[in-house]
Write an enzyme that holds these catalytic residues in place. Structure first.
Site, PDB file in Angstrom:
ATOM      1  N   TYR A   1      -5.974  -8.573 -19.738  1.00 41.58           N
ATOM      2  CA  TYR A   1      -5.057  -7.466 -19.343  1.00 41.58           C
ATOM      3  C   TYR A   1      -4.055  -7.446 -20.415  1.00 41.58           C
ATOM      4  CZ  TYR A   1      -1.978  -4.640 -16.537  1.00 41.58           C
ATOM      5  OH  TYR A   1      -1.078  -3.736 -16.129  1.00 41.58           O
TER       6      TYR A   1
ATOM      7  N   SER B   1       2.446  -1.794 -20.014  1.00 42.14           N
ATOM      8  CA  SER B   1       2.947  -2.882 -19.087  1.00 42.14           C
ATOM      9  C   SER B   1       3.950  -3.800 -19.890  1.00 42.14           C
ATOM     10  CB  SER B   1       1.824  -3.596 -18.401  1.00 42.14           C
ATOM     11  OG  SER B   1       2.185  -4.860 -17.894  1.00 42.14           O
TER      12      SER B   1
HETATM   13  P1  NDP Z   1      -3.686   1.383  -8.885  1.00 40.56           P
HETATM   14  O1  NDP Z   1      -4.918   0.490  -8.952  1.00 40.56           O
HETATM   15  O2  NDP Z   1      -3.223   1.634  -7.586  1.00 40.56           O
HETATM   16  O3  NDP Z   1      -4.124   2.971  -9.380  1.00 40.56           O
HETATM   17  C1  NDP Z   1      -5.285   2.734 -10.743  1.00 40.56           C
HETATM   18  C2  NDP Z   1      -5.514   3.964 -11.022  1.00 40.56           C
HETATM   19  O4  NDP Z   1      -6.336   4.056 -12.107  1.00 40.56           O
HETATM   20  C3  NDP Z   1      -6.416   4.699  -9.846  1.00 40.56           C
HETATM   21  O5  NDP Z   1      -6.317   6.008  -9.526  1.00 40.56           O
HETATM   22  C4  NDP Z   1      -7.764   4.381 -10.132  1.00 40.56           C
HETATM   23  O6  NDP Z   1      -8.879   5.209  -9.534  1.00 40.56           O
HETATM   24  C5  NDP Z   1      -7.681   4.867 -11.849  1.00 40.56           C
HETATM   25  N1  NDP Z   1      -8.779   3.967 -12.667  1.00 40.56           N
HETATM   26  C6  NDP Z   1      -9.030   2.943 -12.642  1.00 40.56           C
HETATM   27  N2  NDP Z   1     -10.056   2.719 -13.311  1.00 40.56           N
HETATM   28  C7  NDP Z   1     -10.329   3.959 -14.024  1.00 40.56           C
HETATM   29  C8  NDP Z   1     -11.371   4.327 -14.745  1.00 40.56           C
HETATM   30  N3  NDP Z   1     -12.304   3.781 -15.402  1.00 40.56           N
HETATM   31  N4  NDP Z   1     -11.607   5.798 -15.074  1.00 40.56           N
HETATM   32  C9  NDP Z   1     -10.418   6.484 -14.476  1.00 40.56           C
HETATM   33  N5  NDP Z   1      -9.586   6.113 -13.475  1.00 40.56           N
HETATM   34  C10 NDP Z   1      -9.439   4.724 -13.408  1.00 40.56           C
HETATM   35  O7  NDP Z   1      -2.687   0.942 -10.119  1.00 40.56           O
HETATM   36  P2  NDP Z   1      -1.199   1.378 -10.259  1.00 40.56           P
HETATM   37  O8  NDP Z   1      -1.149   2.677 -10.164  1.00 40.56           O
HETATM   38  O9  NDP Z   1      -0.304   0.173 -10.069  1.00 40.56           O
HETATM   39  O10 NDP Z   1      -1.521   1.450 -11.890  1.00 40.56           O
HETATM   40  C11 NDP Z   1      -1.462   2.365 -12.876  1.00 40.56           C
HETATM   41  C12 NDP Z   1      -1.163   2.029 -14.301  1.00 40.56           C
HETATM   42  O11 NDP Z   1       0.170   1.253 -14.087  1.00 40.56           O
HETATM   43  C13 NDP Z   1      -2.190   1.124 -14.860  1.00 40.56           C
HETATM   44  O12 NDP Z   1      -2.625   1.424 -16.053  1.00 40.56           O
HETATM   45  C14 NDP Z   1      -1.525  -0.410 -14.645  1.00 40.56           C
HETATM   46  O13 NDP Z   1      -2.162  -1.014 -15.595  1.00 40.56           O
HETATM   47  C15 NDP Z   1      -0.090  -0.037 -14.888  1.00 40.56           C
HETATM   48  N6  NDP Z   1       0.849  -1.047 -14.395  1.00 40.56           N
HETATM   49  C16 NDP Z   1       0.848  -1.319 -13.395  1.00 40.56           C
HETATM   50  C17 NDP Z   1       1.751  -2.278 -12.620  1.00 40.56           C
HETATM   51  C18 NDP Z   1       1.750  -2.665 -11.295  1.00 40.56           C
HETATM   52  O14 NDP Z   1       2.663  -3.653 -10.934  1.00 40.56           O
HETATM   53  N7  NDP Z   1       1.220  -1.917 -10.414  1.00 40.56           N
HETATM   54  C19 NDP Z   1       2.461  -2.926 -13.920  1.00 40.56           C
HETATM   55  C20 NDP Z   1       2.571  -2.416 -15.010  1.00 40.56           C
HETATM   56  C21 NDP Z   1       1.523  -1.605 -15.281  1.00 40.56           C
HETATM   57  P3  NDP Z   1     -10.416   4.826  -9.601  1.00 40.56           P
HETATM   58  O15 NDP Z   1     -10.438   3.305  -9.340  1.00 40.56           O
HETATM   59  O16 NDP Z   1     -10.842   5.645  -8.387  1.00 40.56           O
HETATM   60  O17 NDP Z   1     -11.192   5.249 -10.810  1.00 40.56           O
END
Ligand code: NDP
Length: 260
Positions: A156, A143
């Site tokens: 975070y 990020s």
């Molecule tokens: P979402 O919340 O839409 O998706 C997050 C994904 O991560 C889900 O599939 C969730 O599935 C999975 N996840 C969370 N915790 C776990 C865990 N302990 N084990 C396995 N899977 C896990 O978020 P985004 O798609 O937006 O984010 C994806 C990445 O991008 C993240 O790392 C986020 O920090 C990063 N990011 C996002 C930004 C944004 O503005 N959206 C900006 C910058 C970076 P489940 O909960 O079912 O496990």
């Protein structure tokens, strides 16, 4: 097709950025392993991939914060494909906000456990076979909060700064082995994570959802949020042969809000 015969493991592949990367990779012929804690979501994306691209896509339930769960995931990939992944996308992540003085131990440890430890566990599990084969790609979805600070997101931001340190050190360890390790640093992306950030702002301020979203858009000189497909496009470049010279980098996809 640029990823034919490649196996890509995408954590958090059930929605948002992970789902967009899954689609982009499958379009280029990759077979996929999609892992998250919510089985229904990874199953849905796996079905989409199979229907739309005819690619093999295997959904697995995994909590990346739990090393035993990660070990089970890699054992299952080994069993299914007779080898480990060629491409690992450490995308699973959580983002919650709180003032530092009200950041409790659970919130702090949850961010470090999922965002940083999870990236470490998966990378450690994936690298040996990549090194042995002389080809591999590790792509960490960090990020811009991994490069700079912002109020209310200390946990975070610290976890994502850690991901960049891990990325750079790992990249140097494997640079001569045909393996690249990079990070992508998005700004706000149009996913559920951002929807939750907007809800949080509306709860804590007098702003409407529209105004809250506008306030996030205004953090970008382009005055917009990023689409998940824009992050996926960069992940695809890093995953292919075309990206072989790029390693140890942390590349922003943020409309120009951070310039280092
Ligand atoms: P979402 O919340 O839409 O998706 C997050 C994904 O991560 C889900 O599939 C969730 O599935 C999975 N996840 C969370 N915790 C776990 C865990 N302990 N084990 C396995 N899977 C896990 O978020 P985004 O798609 O937006 O984010 C994806 C990445 O991008 C993240 O790392 C986020 O920090 C990063 N990011 C996002 C930004 C944004 O503005 N959206 C900006 C910058 C970076 P489940 O909960 O079912 O496990």
């Amino acid at each position: 097709m640029k990823l034919q015969h490649r196996i890509a493991l995408i954590t958090g592949g059930g929605r948002g950025i992970g789902r967009a990367i899954a689609h982009a990779f499958a379009r280029e012929g990759a077979d996929l392993v999609l892992a998250s804690r919510t089985v229904a979501q990874v199953e849905t994306v796996a079905r989409e991939i199979a229907d739309d691209f005819g690619a093999r896509a295997f959904p697995f339930v995994c909590d990346v914060a739990d090393v035993t769960s990660v070990d089970r995931l890699f054992a299952a990939v080994q069993e299914e494909f007779r080898r480990g992944p060629d491409i690992l996308v450490n995308n699973a992540g959580v983002a919650e906000s709180a003032p530092l003085t009200r950041t409790d131990d659970e919130l702090w440890h949850r961010h470090i456990a999922i965002n940083l430890n999870g990236t470490f566990y998966c990378t450690r599990a994936a690298l040996p076979q990549m090194i042995e084969r002389g080809w591999g790609r590790v792509i960490n979805i960090a990020s811009i909060a991994g490069k700079t600070g912002a109020p209310y997101i200390a946990a975070y931001s610290a976890s994502k700064h850690g991901v960049l340190g891990l990325t750079r050190s790992a990249a140097l360890e494997v640079a001569s082995k045909g393996v690249t390790v990079n990070a992508i640093c998005p700004g706000y992306v149009d996913t559920e994570m951002t929807t939750r950030a907007v809800e949080n702002i509306t709860k804590k301020t007098r702003l409407s959802a529209e105004q809250a979203l506008d306030s996030l858009k205004q953090l970008s000189p382009q005055n917009r949020v990023i689409e998940p497909e824009e992050v996926a496009a960069l992940a695809l470049l890093l995953a292919t042969e075309d990206g072989r010279g790029i390693t140890g980098q942390a590349i922003n996809v943020d409309g120009g809000s951070v310039m280092f």
